[in-house]
Scaffold this motif. Structure first.
Motif, PDB file in Angstrom:
ATOM      1  N   GLY A  44       0.819  -1.213   0.000  1.00  0.00           N
ATOM      2  CA  GLY A  44       0.000   0.000   0.000  1.00  0.00           C
ATOM      3  C   GLY A  44       0.847   1.255   0.000  1.00  0.00           C
ATOM      4  N   TYR A  45       1.928   1.235   0.770  1.00  0.00           N
ATOM      5  CA  TYR A  45       2.834   2.385   0.818  1.00  0.00           C
ATOM      6  C   TYR A  45       3.472   2.621  -0.553  1.00  0.00           C
ATOM      7  CZ  TYR A  45       6.785   5.345   1.964  1.00  0.00           C
ATOM      8  OH  TYR A  45       7.693   6.370   1.975  1.00  0.00           O
ATOM      9  N   THR A  46       3.895   1.540  -1.200  1.00  0.00           N
ATOM     10  CA  THR A  46       4.504   1.658  -2.527  1.00  0.00           C
ATOM     11  C   THR A  46       3.519   2.276  -3.507  1.00  0.00           C
ATOM     12  OG1 THR A  46       5.907  -0.256  -2.100  1.00  0.00           O
ATOM     13  CG2 THR A  46       5.588   0.371  -4.405  1.00  0.00           C
ATOM     14  N   LEU A  47       2.273   1.846  -3.451  1.00  0.00           N
ATOM     15  CA  LEU A  47       1.245   2.397  -4.328  1.00  0.00           C
ATOM     16  C   LEU A  47       0.994   3.871  -4.020  1.00  0.00           C
ATOM     17  CD1 LEU A  47      -0.428   1.261  -6.649  1.00  0.00           C
ATOM     18  CD2 LEU A  47      -2.228   0.741  -5.002  1.00  0.00           C
ATOM     19  N   CYS A  48       1.026   4.232  -2.732  1.00  0.00           N
ATOM     20  CA  CYS A  48       0.859   5.640  -2.341  1.00  0.00           C
ATOM     21  C   CYS A  48       1.958   6.516  -2.941  1.00  0.00           C
ATOM     22  CB  CYS A  48       0.885   5.783  -0.820  1.00  0.00           C
ATOM     23  SG  CYS A  48      -0.600   5.220   0.004  1.00  0.00           S
ATOM     24  N   VAL A  49       3.196   6.053  -2.832  1.00  0.00           N
ATOM     25  CA  VAL A  49       4.323   6.815  -3.364  1.00  0.00           C
ATOM     26  C   VAL A  49       4.201   6.933  -4.876  1.00  0.00           C
ATOM     27  CG1 VAL A  49       6.824   6.796  -3.695  1.00  0.00           C
ATOM     28  CG2 VAL A  49       5.852   6.259  -1.453  1.00  0.00           C
TER      29      VAL A  49
END
Length: 99
Positions: free
Chosen positions: A40-45
């Protein structure tokens, strides 16, 4: 604004969705939850969003629209409609009278 490659967005979105399913199947597994949160963090970035849900929604919109349309949606500007081109009145075909 730089936009990520659509292939990378699609890959990260698939990864996020896959880990989401695994996490929902075993919510108390800390390793699964940590991997889900990382995806999820990777997608946010990648999508420039603060929340994984917003990032997933933005990724889906980005994948189904053109880059120009996506950027206009992000700016809050309406997408201009193409003007309707009409022939001059002298060259239009007559229409049947309505009753």
């Amino acid at each position: 604004m730089l936009l990520p490659a659509k292939a990378e967005v699609a890959r990260q979105l698939r990864r996020y969705r896959a880990w989401e399913r695994v996490m929902l199947a075993s919510p108390y597994d800390r390793t699964v939850r940590a991997t889900f949160e990382d995806s999820g963090y990777t997608l946010c970035v990648l999508m420039g969003k603060r929340c994984a849900r917003e990032a997933a929604d933005a990724a889906e919109r980005y994948l189904r629209t053109s880059q120009v349309t996506y950027l206009r949606e992000q700016d809050g500007r309406p997408v201009p409609r193409r003007p309707v081109r009409r022939a001059p009145a002298s060259k239009r075909r007559p229409t049947a009278p309505s009753s």
